[in-house]
Design a protein around this motif. Structure first.
Motif, PDB file in Angstrom:
ATOM      1  N   ASP A 105      21.757  28.941  27.585  1.00 47.18           N
ATOM      2  CA  ASP A 105      20.403  28.454  27.304  1.00 47.18           C
ATOM      3  C   ASP A 105      19.813  28.018  28.652  1.00 47.18           C
ATOM      4  N   ASP A 106      18.720  27.252  28.616  1.00 50.63           N
ATOM      5  CA  ASP A 106      18.042  26.903  29.875  1.00 50.63           C
ATOM      6  C   ASP A 106      18.916  26.092  30.822  1.00 50.63           C
ATOM      7  N   ASN A 107      19.883  25.368  30.270  1.00 54.27           N
ATOM      8  CA  ASN A 107      20.657  24.476  31.135  1.00 54.27           C
ATOM      9  C   ASN A 107      22.167  24.679  31.055  1.00 54.27           C
ATOM     10  N   ARG A 108      22.593  25.780  30.421  1.00 55.68           N
ATOM     11  CA  ARG A 108      24.034  26.061  30.379  1.00 55.68           C
ATOM     12  C   ARG A 108      24.268  27.530  30.705  1.00 55.68           C
ATOM     13  N   SER A 109      25.350  27.766  31.431  1.00 59.21           N
ATOM     14  CA  SER A 109      25.646  29.128  31.860  1.00 59.21           C
ATOM     15  C   SER A 109      27.130  29.416  31.698  1.00 59.21           C
ATOM     16  N   ARG A 110      27.416  30.693  31.510  1.00 56.77           N
ATOM     17  CA  ARG A 110      28.805  31.142  31.514  1.00 56.77           C
ATOM     18  C   ARG A 110      29.013  31.936  32.799  1.00 56.77           C
ATOM     19  N   VAL A 111      30.092  31.618  33.513  1.00 53.91           N
ATOM     20  CA  VAL A 111      30.410  32.343  34.747  1.00 53.91           C
ATOM     21  C   VAL A 111      31.703  33.115  34.525  1.00 53.91           C
ATOM     22  N   ARG A 112      31.645  34.418  34.759  1.00 51.65           N
ATOM     23  CA  ARG A 112      32.837  35.262  34.640  1.00 51.65           C
ATOM     24  C   ARG A 112      33.195  35.774  36.032  1.00 51.65           C
ATOM     25  N   LEU A 113      34.457  35.642  36.392  1.00 47.11           N
ATOM     26  CA  LEU A 113      34.939  36.120  37.679  1.00 47.11           C
ATOM     27  C   LEU A 113      35.994  37.192  37.416  1.00 47.11           C
ATOM     28  N   LEU A 114      35.641  38.439  37.736  1.00 47.80           N
ATOM     29  CA  LEU A 114      36.526  39.575  37.473  1.00 47.80           C
ATOM     30  C   LEU A 114      37.197  40.024  38.771  1.00 47.80           C
ATOM     31  N   HIS A 115      38.457  40.416  38.693  1.00 45.80           N
ATOM     32  CA  HIS A 115      39.155  41.004  39.835  1.00 45.80           C
ATOM     33  C   HIS A 115      39.836  42.302  39.398  1.00 45.80           C
ATOM     34  N   ASP A 116      39.835  43.291  40.269  1.00 47.76           N
ATOM     35  CA  ASP A 116      40.713  44.443  40.087  1.00 47.76           C
ATOM     36  C   ASP A 116      41.454  44.647  41.400  1.00 47.76           C
ATOM     37  N   PHE A 117      42.751  44.924  41.325  1.00 45.82           N
ATOM     38  CA  PHE A 117      43.524  45.033  42.562  1.00 45.82           C
ATOM     39  C   PHE A 117      44.676  46.020  42.419  1.00 45.82           C
ATOM     40  N   ARG A 118      45.146  46.482  43.568  1.00 51.02           N
ATOM     41  CA  ARG A 118      46.385  47.264  43.642  1.00 51.02           C
ATOM     42  C   ARG A 118      47.300  46.586  44.647  1.00 51.02           C
ATOM     43  N   ALA A 119      48.608  46.654  44.357  1.00 45.84           N
ATOM     44  CA  ALA A 119      49.596  46.070  45.278  1.00 45.84           C
ATOM     45  C   ALA A 119      50.185  47.171  46.147  1.00 45.84           C
ATOM     46  N   VAL A 120      50.570  46.818  47.378  1.00 45.99           N
ATOM     47  CA  VAL A 120      51.205  47.784  48.274  1.00 45.99           C
ATOM     48  C   VAL A 120      52.438  48.369  47.577  1.00 45.99           C
ATOM     49  N   ASN A 121      52.479  49.711  47.503  1.00 42.37           N
ATOM     50  CA  ASN A 121      53.604  50.444  46.877  1.00 42.37           C
ATOM     51  C   ASN A 121      53.879  50.057  45.424  1.00 42.37           C
ATOM     52  N   ASP A 122      52.864  49.509  44.743  1.00 41.97           N
ATOM     53  CA  ASP A 122      53.054  49.088  43.347  1.00 41.97           C
ATOM     54  C   ASP A 122      54.215  48.110  43.186  1.00 41.97           C
ATOM     55  N   ASP A 123      54.541  47.394  44.249  1.00 40.50           N
ATOM     56  CA  ASP A 123      55.706  46.511  44.222  1.00 40.50           C
ATOM     57  C   ASP A 123      55.516  45.395  43.197  1.00 40.50           C
ATOM     58  N   THR A 124      56.527  45.236  42.312  1.00 39.59           N
ATOM     59  CA  THR A 124      56.428  44.252  41.230  1.00 39.59           C
ATOM     60  C   THR A 124      56.282  42.831  41.774  1.00 39.59           C
ATOM     61  N   GLY A 125      57.069  42.502  42.806  1.00 39.88           N
ATOM     62  CA  GLY A 125      56.963  41.172  43.413  1.00 39.88           C
ATOM     63  C   GLY A 125      55.593  40.953  44.008  1.00 39.88           C
ATOM     64  N   GLY A 126      55.029  42.007  44.616  1.00 35.26           N
ATOM     65  CA  GLY A 126      53.686  41.934  45.188  1.00 35.26           C
ATOM     66  C   GLY A 126      52.630  41.695  44.123  1.00 35.26           C
ATOM     67  N   VAL A 127      52.759  42.416  43.005  1.00 36.59           N
ATOM     68  CA  VAL A 127      51.806  42.251  41.895  1.00 36.59           C
ATOM     69  C   VAL A 127      51.842  40.805  41.395  1.00 36.59           C
ATOM     70  N   GLU A 128      53.046  40.254  41.245  1.00 40.20           N
ATOM     71  CA  GLU A 128      53.176  38.873  40.748  1.00 40.20           C
ATOM     72  C   GLU A 128      52.583  37.878  41.742  1.00 40.20           C
ATOM     73  N   TRP A 129      52.811  38.113  43.045  1.00 38.39           N
ATOM     74  CA  TRP A 129      52.257  37.227  44.086  1.00 38.39           C
ATOM     75  C   TRP A 129      50.731  37.229  44.017  1.00 38.39           C
ATOM     76  N   ILE A 130      50.167  38.428  43.901  1.00 38.73           N
ATOM     77  CA  ILE A 130      48.695  38.566  43.876  1.00 38.73           C
ATOM     78  C   ILE A 130      48.128  37.901  42.616  1.00 38.73           C
ATOM     79  N   GLU A 131      48.774  38.153  41.467  1.00 42.57           N
ATOM     80  CA  GLU A 131      48.275  37.557  40.214  1.00 42.57           C
ATOM     81  C   GLU A 131      48.311  36.038  40.283  1.00 42.57           C
ATOM     82  N   ARG A 132      49.381  35.493  40.896  1.00 54.21           N
ATOM     83  CA  ARG A 132      49.498  34.047  41.041  1.00 54.21           C
ATOM     84  C   ARG A 132      48.371  33.514  41.945  1.00 54.21           C
ATOM     85  N   ALA A 133      48.136  34.223  43.068  1.00 58.36           N
ATOM     86  CA  ALA A 133      47.087  33.796  44.010  1.00 58.36           C
ATOM     87  C   ALA A 133      45.707  33.879  43.361  1.00 58.36           C
ATOM     88  N   ILE A 134      45.440  34.973  42.644  1.00 60.03           N
ATOM     89  CA  ILE A 134      44.133  35.134  41.981  1.00 60.03           C
ATOM     90  C   ILE A 134      43.944  34.040  40.934  1.00 60.03           C
TER      91      ILE A 134
END
Length: 316
Positions: A105-134
């Motif tokens: 409404d005039d004084n309330r807003s919804r903010v959505r923050l979207l991310h899409d990413f790829r990890a180096v070599n699809d490394d599982t540990g890398g994906v988890e690190w990035i998801e934690r950081a995001i």
């Protein structure tokens, strides 16, 4: 070199009590990010127009300082800002996303923050690190965004920026070296009891410093410093004293016919709730501004005067 193929998507959402346009304006104004968002240390514009820009960002992620260049597209009509990292830092292979502001409404807003990413070599540990950081950074950024945009105009006094300048006939490089070599400050500066300086990446420093107050008490601060040789050193405190929710600063170095000008700039966001505990039950925002201005000016001017004297000795 194998390329990563799996793209991962995340979304974080928050509702804020502020008009959508005001929220969008803060997301657009990256100059205010270091004082607004805890992870952001420093932002520089590389190119900018009304709808497109390239920015370089230094920020903490899971306790490490990362830097990258992003291209941003600003949609002022739909209140959207899309971003894409140009060169990511491992373990991130690619990162993009979008800020979307929706008016409830005039004084309330919804903010959505979207991310899409790829990890180096699809490394599982890398994906988890990035998801934690995001997850950590997005939650911190959205909370901080809400705090910043919900601040009413009458407490605008919570933001304080000021600067001091010291001149020296000494050389610019010597003045810069003094500020850069914070590991030597305990021997060189009366108010610094000890420092631990780490510089794993050239020009990006982590500085832990124990400072002595005039009354003999000491306090420890931890800062990230980004160094641009012989031009400026920008820093942000990661742990701030109770009276501040944010403290960022810069040391600037300029040469002219008479010698060198060293300037210290401080930007502080006051923590209103801490006033009674730190300064007494009747303390006002004006008292806190004067107190911080005095304390911070005293220390940085002392530092600059010693840098000026050292530069003069080195030149003679």
């Amino acid at each position: 070199m194998s390329h990563s193929r799996s793209t991962h998507h995340t979304e974080h959402t928050i509702t804020v009590t502020a008009p959508a346009r005001r929220v969008f304006d803060l997301i657009v104004d990256v100059g205010r990010w270091p004082e607004t968002f805890p992870p952001t240390v420093h932002v520089e514009y590389i190119e900018r127009s009304t709808t497109e820009e390239r920015i370089r960002i230094w920020a903490t992620a899971n306790g490490e300082v990362k830097t990258w260049t992003s291209r941003r597209e600003l949609d002022h009509d739909r209140l959207r800002v899309s971003f894409q990292q140009e060169v990511s830092q491992p373990p991130v292979a690619a990162m993009g996303g979008e800020w979307i502001v929706e008016a409830i409404d005039d004084n309330r807003s919804r903010v959505r923050l979207l991310h899409d990413f790829r990890a180096v070599n699809d490394d599982t540990g890398g994906v988890e690190w990035i998801e934690r950081a995001i997850d950590r950074n997005s939650t911190a950024e959205l909370d901080a965004l809400r705090t910043a945009v919900e601040r009413t105009e009458d407490v605008v006094g919570l933001l304080l920026t000021f600067q001091d300048t010291v001149k020296t006939p000494g050389g610019l490089k010597d003045a810069y070296a003094f500020i850069n070599e914070a590991d030597l400050w305990p021997e060189r500066l009366p108010h610094v009891a000890s420092t631990v300086l780490e510089e794993n990446v050239p020009g990006v420093q982590t500085l832990e410093m124990e400072t002595q107050s005039p009354d003999g008490s000491t306090h420890t601060t931890r800062s990230v410093r980004v160094c641009f040789p012989d031009e400026q050193i920008v820093y942000k405190q990661l742990r701030t004293p109770a009276l501040m929710t944010a403290h960022i600063g810069r040391w600037l170095f300029e040469e002219d016919a008479d010698g060198t000008r060293i300037t210290s700039v401080h930007t502080v966001v006051l923590n209103e709730e801490a006033l009674p505990a730190v300064l007494g039950p009747d303390a006002t925002i004006a008292d806190a501004r004067a107190f911080l201005r005095n304390a911070l000016s005293h220390n940085s001017t002392t530092t600059m005067e010693h840098a000026a004297a050292q530069a003069q000795v080195d030149r003679s």
